[in-house]
Write a protein that holds these residues in place. Structure first.
Motif, PDB file in Angstrom:
ATOM      1  N   PHE A  65       6.101 114.592  18.862  1.00 39.02           N
ATOM      2  CA  PHE A  65       5.695 113.183  18.933  1.00 39.02           C
ATOM      3  C   PHE A  65       5.125 112.725  17.596  1.00 39.02           C
ATOM      4  CE2 PHE A  65       3.103 109.568  20.120  1.00 39.02           C
ATOM      5  CZ  PHE A  65       3.845 108.943  21.103  1.00 39.02           C
ATOM      6  N   ALA A  66       4.360 113.593  16.956  1.00 41.24           N
ATOM      7  CA  ALA A  66       3.784 113.257  15.646  1.00 41.24           C
ATOM      8  C   ALA A  66       4.877 113.039  14.606  1.00 41.24           C
ATOM      9  CB  ALA A  66       2.832 114.362  15.193  1.00 41.24           C
ATOM     10  N   ALA A  67       5.937 113.842  14.672  1.00 39.91           N
ATOM     11  CA  ALA A  67       7.035 113.688  13.717  1.00 39.91           C
ATOM     12  C   ALA A  67       7.727 112.341  13.911  1.00 39.91           C
ATOM     13  CB  ALA A  67       8.041 114.829  13.877  1.00 39.91           C
ATOM     14  N   LEU A  68       7.932 111.950  15.172  1.00 44.65           N
ATOM     15  CA  LEU A  68       8.535 110.644  15.462  1.00 44.65           C
ATOM     16  C   LEU A  68       7.630 109.512  14.965  1.00 44.65           C
ATOM     17  CD1 LEU A  68      10.242 109.549  18.759  1.00 44.65           C
ATOM     18  CD2 LEU A  68       8.485 108.106  17.751  1.00 44.65           C
ATOM     19  N   LEU A  69       6.344 109.652  15.244  1.00 45.77           N
ATOM     20  CA  LEU A  69       5.371 108.641  14.842  1.00 45.77           C
ATOM     21  C   LEU A  69       5.293 108.529  13.329  1.00 45.77           C
ATOM     22  CD1 LEU A  69       3.259 106.747  16.187  1.00 45.77           C
ATOM     23  CD2 LEU A  69       1.614 108.619  16.017  1.00 45.77           C
ATOM     24  N   GLU A 131      -3.776 109.341  16.598  1.00 46.90           N
ATOM     25  CA  GLU A 131      -4.606 108.235  16.107  1.00 46.90           C
ATOM     26  C   GLU A 131      -4.831 108.375  14.606  1.00 46.90           C
ATOM     27  OE1 GLU A 131      -8.255 107.773  18.232  1.00 46.90           O
ATOM     28  OE2 GLU A 131      -7.266 107.495  20.179  1.00 46.90           O
ATOM     29  N   ARG A 132      -5.003 109.599  14.152  1.00 46.32           N
ATOM     30  CA  ARG A 132      -5.246 109.838  12.733  1.00 46.32           C
ATOM     31  C   ARG A 132      -4.063 109.381  11.882  1.00 46.32           C
ATOM     32  NH1 ARG A 132      -9.813 110.940   9.556  1.00 46.32           N
ATOM     33  NH2 ARG A 132      -8.931 111.122   7.461  1.00 46.32           N
ATOM     34  N   LEU A 133      -2.853 109.595  12.371  1.00 48.25           N
ATOM     35  CA  LEU A 133      -1.669 109.154  11.619  1.00 48.25           C
ATOM     36  C   LEU A 133      -1.673 107.638  11.440  1.00 48.25           C
ATOM     37  CD1 LEU A 133       1.130 111.369  13.237  1.00 48.25           C
ATOM     38  CD2 LEU A 133       0.155 111.600  10.949  1.00 48.25           C
ATOM     39  N   VAL A 134      -1.995 106.910  12.505  1.00 45.83           N
ATOM     40  CA  VAL A 134      -2.047 105.450  12.425  1.00 45.83           C
ATOM     41  C   VAL A 134      -3.215 105.025  11.539  1.00 45.83           C
ATOM     42  CG1 VAL A 134      -2.254 103.306  13.733  1.00 45.83           C
ATOM     43  CG2 VAL A 134      -1.013 105.243  14.719  1.00 45.83           C
ATOM     44  N   TYR A 135      -4.353 105.677  11.717  1.00 47.26           N
ATOM     45  CA  TYR A 135      -5.542 105.383  10.913  1.00 47.26           C
ATOM     46  C   TYR A 135      -5.242 105.541   9.418  1.00 47.26           C
ATOM     47  CZ  TYR A 135     -10.153 106.312   8.814  1.00 47.26           C
ATOM     48  OH  TYR A 135     -11.263 106.319   8.003  1.00 47.26           O
ATOM     49  N   ASP A 136      -4.595 106.642   9.050  1.00 50.72           N
ATOM     50  CA  ASP A 136      -4.279 106.890   7.637  1.00 50.72           C
ATOM     51  C   ASP A 136      -3.342 105.818   7.084  1.00 50.72           C
ATOM     52  OD1 ASP A 136      -5.864 109.135   7.590  1.00 50.72           O
ATOM     53  OD2 ASP A 136      -4.201 110.557   7.838  1.00 50.72           O
ATOM     54  N   GLU A 146     -13.621 100.964   9.658  1.00 46.56           N
ATOM     55  CA  GLU A 146     -13.946 100.679  11.055  1.00 46.56           C
ATOM     56  C   GLU A 146     -12.779  99.982  11.751  1.00 46.56           C
ATOM     57  OE1 GLU A 146     -17.316  98.350  13.757  1.00 46.56           O
ATOM     58  OE2 GLU A 146     -17.515  98.420  11.576  1.00 46.56           O
ATOM     59  N   ASP A 147     -12.172  99.021  11.060  1.00 48.67           N
ATOM     60  CA  ASP A 147     -11.019  98.321  11.642  1.00 48.67           C
ATOM     61  C   ASP A 147      -9.851  99.280  11.847  1.00 48.67           C
ATOM     62  OD1 ASP A 147     -12.415  95.944  11.617  1.00 48.67           O
ATOM     63  OD2 ASP A 147     -11.567  95.261   9.708  1.00 48.67           O
ATOM     64  N   ALA A 148      -9.607 100.132  10.854  1.00 50.62           N
ATOM     65  CA  ALA A 148      -8.500 101.086  10.947  1.00 50.62           C
ATOM     66  C   ALA A 148      -8.703 102.042  12.118  1.00 50.62           C
ATOM     67  CB  ALA A 148      -8.368 101.871   9.648  1.00 50.62           C
ATOM     68  N   ARG A 149      -9.941 102.470  12.307  1.00 52.31           N
ATOM     69  CA  ARG A 149     -10.239 103.397  13.402  1.00 52.31           C
ATOM     70  C   ARG A 149     -10.026 102.727  14.760  1.00 52.31           C
ATOM     71  NH1 ARG A 149     -14.954 104.284  11.906  1.00 52.31           N
ATOM     72  NH2 ARG A 149     -14.413 105.927  10.445  1.00 52.31           N
ATOM     73  N   ASP A 150     -10.570 101.516  14.912  1.00 50.73           N
ATOM     74  CA  ASP A 150     -10.426 100.800  16.189  1.00 50.73           C
ATOM     75  C   ASP A 150      -8.963 100.471  16.481  1.00 50.73           C
ATOM     76  OD1 ASP A 150     -13.135 100.911  16.567  1.00 50.73           O
ATOM     77  OD2 ASP A 150     -13.520  98.807  16.069  1.00 50.73           O
ATOM     78  N   LEU A 151      -8.250 100.032  15.451  1.00 49.00           N
ATOM     79  CA  LEU A 151      -6.850  99.682  15.649  1.00 49.00           C
ATOM     80  C   LEU A 151      -6.003 100.912  15.978  1.00 49.00           C
ATOM     81  CD1 LEU A 151      -6.355  97.057  12.800  1.00 49.00           C
ATOM     82  CD2 LEU A 151      -6.042  96.635  15.249  1.00 49.00           C
ATOM     83  N   ALA A 152      -6.292 102.030  15.351  1.00 49.35           N
ATOM     84  CA  ALA A 152      -5.536 103.257  15.624  1.00 49.35           C
ATOM     85  C   ALA A 152      -5.701 103.678  17.077  1.00 49.35           C
ATOM     86  CB  ALA A 152      -5.998 104.378  14.691  1.00 49.35           C
TER      87      ALA A 152
END
Length: 202
Positions: A65-69, A131-136, A146-152
């Motif tokens: 799933f991480a690879a797809l994401l 979540e970390r992938l989206v956050y990064d 803070e926004d990146a964390r909440d949005l992820a």
């Protein structure tokens, strides 16, 4: 191309069965049959039994799933477009599986809620990793931490729920709609990112 090892076949088979049947509905004999392995082989590689196989299977599903994401996120420079691309890829993959290969952690996570089990820990770790992938991605695009964390957290939680809804309805639309709305949400922050960059340059 190297032949898949017996252990890998067991893990992959267990991962697919967990996605489709959940932890409770998947038996260790069925895992052996699907993996074209003996029951003795399963216990050789996983002497602690079914839970140990499930943990390895969930970890395998997490990486898939991480690879797809990651591919979807890396394929679009704009974070909003990248999030929408994630949803569309998930929708396509789910449809192509006949609506059976959903999130690799959902069923096992729900079935073991309230337990202090290794399965719960590995499911929680998978969600944090996604979540970390989206956050990064968002942080690299200039979003506030803070926004990146909440949005992820919002992105992964929404995609998880939309995927279950898509399976139930046997339709891509719940995921595609989630992707469009998540893209709008992420995009609403991008004006602020651009303004801060302008201020930094001036």
């Amino acid at each position: 191309m190297a032949e898949t090892s017996t252990r890998d076949r067991i893990v992959i088979a267990a991962s697919r069965l967990l996605q489709r049947q959940g932890y409770v509905g998947t038996g260790i004999k069925q895992i052996a049959q699907e993996a074209r392995a003996t029951l003795g082989s399963v216990y050789h590689f996983f002497p602690d039994g079914k839970e140990a196989v499930a943990v390895a299977a969930i970890e395998h599903g997490e990486r898939e799933f991480a690879a797809l994401l990651r591919a979807a996120l890396d394929g679009e420079e704009d974070p909003a477009a990248a999030v929408d691309a994630c949803a569309r890829r998930l929708a396509t993959a789910l449809r192509e599986s006949g609506w059976v290969d959903g999130c690799p952690v959902t069923a096992a996570a729900l079935e073991t809620l309230g337990t202090d089990s290794e399965i719960q820990r590995v499911c929680a770790s998978a969600l944090r990793d996604w979540e970390r992938l989206v956050y990064d991605k968002l942080l690299h695009a200039g979003f506030r931490e803070e926004d990146a964390r909440d949005l992820a957290t919002t992105v992964i939680s929404t995609l998880e729920g939309a995927e279950v809804t898509a399976q139930v309805r046997r339709s891509e639309e719940p995921l595609r709609a989630a992707g469009r709305q998540l893209a709008r949400l992420v995009g609403s922050y991008e004006t602020g990112v651009a303004e801060r960059r302008d201020e930094e340059r001036s």
